[in-house]
Design an enzyme around this catalytic site. Structure first.
Site, PDB file in Angstrom:
ATOM      1  N   HIS A   1     -10.153 -24.710  -7.487  1.00  0.00           N
ATOM      2  CA  HIS A   1     -10.316 -23.930  -8.966  1.00  0.00           C
ATOM      3  C   HIS A   1     -10.053 -22.967  -8.202  1.00  0.00           C
ATOM      4  O   HIS A   1      -9.537 -22.261  -6.698  1.00  0.00           O
ATOM      5  CB  HIS A   1     -12.734 -23.730  -8.563  1.00  0.00           C
ATOM      6  CG  HIS A   1     -12.656 -23.571  -6.846  1.00  0.00           C
ATOM      7  ND1 HIS A   1     -13.102 -24.424  -5.908  1.00  0.00           N
ATOM      8  CD2 HIS A   1     -13.203 -22.274  -6.544  1.00  0.00           C
ATOM      9  CE1 HIS A   1     -13.157 -24.044  -5.472  1.00  0.00           C
ATOM     10  NE2 HIS A   1     -13.417 -22.683  -5.307  1.00  0.00           N
TER      11      HIS A   1
ATOM     12  N   HIS B   1      -5.338 -17.700  -5.284  1.00  0.00           N
ATOM     13  CA  HIS B   1      -4.502 -19.115  -4.933  1.00  0.00           C
ATOM     14  C   HIS B   1      -5.408 -20.062  -5.270  1.00  0.00           C
ATOM     15  O   HIS B   1      -6.684 -19.891  -5.645  1.00  0.00           O
ATOM     16  CB  HIS B   1      -4.240 -18.624  -3.340  1.00  0.00           C
ATOM     17  CG  HIS B   1      -5.434 -18.704  -2.579  1.00  0.00           C
ATOM     18  ND1 HIS B   1      -6.908 -17.523  -2.484  1.00  0.00           N
ATOM     19  CD2 HIS B   1      -6.155 -20.217  -2.167  1.00  0.00           C
ATOM     20  CE1 HIS B   1      -7.812 -18.197  -1.677  1.00  0.00           C
ATOM     21  NE2 HIS B   1      -7.827 -19.364  -1.696  1.00  0.00           N
TER      22      HIS B   1
HETATM   23  P1  2AM Z   1     -13.408 -20.390  -2.451  1.00  0.00           P
HETATM   24  O1  2AM Z   1     -12.820 -19.297  -3.000  1.00  0.00           O
HETATM   25  O2  2AM Z   1     -14.264 -21.025  -3.497  1.00  0.00           O
HETATM   26  O3  2AM Z   1     -14.954 -19.250  -1.525  1.00  0.00           O
HETATM   27  C1  2AM Z   1     -10.104 -18.899   1.873  1.00  0.00           C
HETATM   28  O4  2AM Z   1     -11.593 -18.698   2.437  1.00  0.00           O
HETATM   29  C2  2AM Z   1     -10.386 -20.715   0.940  1.00  0.00           C
HETATM   30  O5  2AM Z   1     -11.025 -21.641   1.790  1.00  0.00           O
HETATM   31  C3  2AM Z   1     -11.010 -20.433  -0.524  1.00  0.00           C
HETATM   32  O6  2AM Z   1     -10.098 -20.602  -1.047  1.00  0.00           O
HETATM   33  C4  2AM Z   1     -12.292 -20.762  -0.167  1.00  0.00           C
HETATM   34  O7  2AM Z   1     -12.950 -21.009  -1.895  1.00  0.00           O
HETATM   35  C5  2AM Z   1     -11.788 -21.989   0.367  1.00  0.00           C
HETATM   36  N1  2AM Z   1     -12.871 -22.632   0.895  1.00  0.00           N
HETATM   37  C6  2AM Z   1     -13.334 -24.168   0.834  1.00  0.00           C
HETATM   38  N2  2AM Z   1     -14.289 -24.350   1.951  1.00  0.00           N
HETATM   39  C7  2AM Z   1     -14.442 -23.157   2.861  1.00  0.00           C
HETATM   40  C8  2AM Z   1     -15.221 -22.977   3.614  1.00  0.00           C
HETATM   41  N3  2AM Z   1     -16.323 -23.759   3.769  1.00  0.00           N
HETATM   42  N4  2AM Z   1     -16.000 -22.003   4.038  1.00  0.00           N
HETATM   43  C9  2AM Z   1     -14.458 -20.672   3.955  1.00  0.00           C
HETATM   44  N5  2AM Z   1     -13.686 -21.291   2.292  1.00  0.00           N
HETATM   45  C10 2AM Z   1     -14.085 -21.986   2.104  1.00  0.00           C
END
Ligand code: 2AM
Length: 167
Positions: free
Chosen positions: A117, A40
């Site tokens: 991303h 996603h």
């Molecule tokens: P990431 O894939 O770069 O970890 C669910 O966790 C989604 O929220 C993921 O796409 C994650 O990005 C994003 N996300 C953004 N900030 C986050 C945080 N502080 N902790 C966990 N997930 C985060």
């Protein structure tokens, strides 16, 4: 519950991302790879909150038009490997509107700039920097979703709890 706002990815994009993961594995990368159903694009991370109804009400006020996304670029945040999307003003606009609406409803989002991303691998370990060549696949985006994230038997499980159509 743990909530975040995301764009679900169409099959063509997931196919390209699955190929990219296969290529990483073939290059000897070991990691916690993202399962296809979990791929996603996050627009805003809300985090732990009991305020589901308020989050839905805030997101329901967001107005933005449908657009297309295209894969482009890749990178790493530490040992997290990601696939990028081409910079698209309509995507930036949607992310800004979503974040503004949530903040106006009292959700404390982090202030880091939006870096679109798609996480492919977490805790990646590899000898050499892996090559990640992504085809320029593009697809329409007609809605965004609110997702709940749970850890079930050690696995991340995402459940869509609200959908909002664009346009
Ligand atoms: P990431 O894939 O770069 O970890 C669910 O966790 C989604 O929220 C993921 O796409 C994650 O990005 C994003 N996300 C953004 N900030 C986050 C945080 N502080 N902790 C966990 N997930 C985060």
């Amino acid at each position: 519950m743990r909530l975040f706002v995301a764009i679900e990815l169409p099959g063509e994009i997931k196919d390209a991302l699955s190929d990219a993961i296969a290529s990483l594995k073939a290059q000897g990368v070991s990691a916690n790879f993202t399962r296809r159903e979990n791929m996603h694009l996050t627009l805003a991370f809300i985090g732990e909150t009991p305020r589901l109804a308020e989050a839905i009400a805030a997101l329901d006020t967001v107005k933005a038009r449908p657009f297309r996304v295209a894969l482009g670029g890749s990178g790493a945040f530490g040992n997290l490997l990601w696939a990028g999307l081409r910079r698209e003003p309509d995507l930036d606009f949607l992310a800004a509107k979503v974040r503004d609406a949530l903040r106006a409803a009292g959700f404390a989002l982090d202030s880091k700039p939006f870096r679109p991303h798609i996480t492919l691998a977490r805790r990646a370990v590899c000898d050499a920097k892996p090559e990640l060549d992504l085809p320029a696949v593009s697809a329409p985006v007609a809605e965004f979703v609110l997702m709940r994230s749970d850890r079930v038997d050690g696995r991340l499980v995402y459940t869509t709890v609200f959908r909002k159509a664009l346009g």
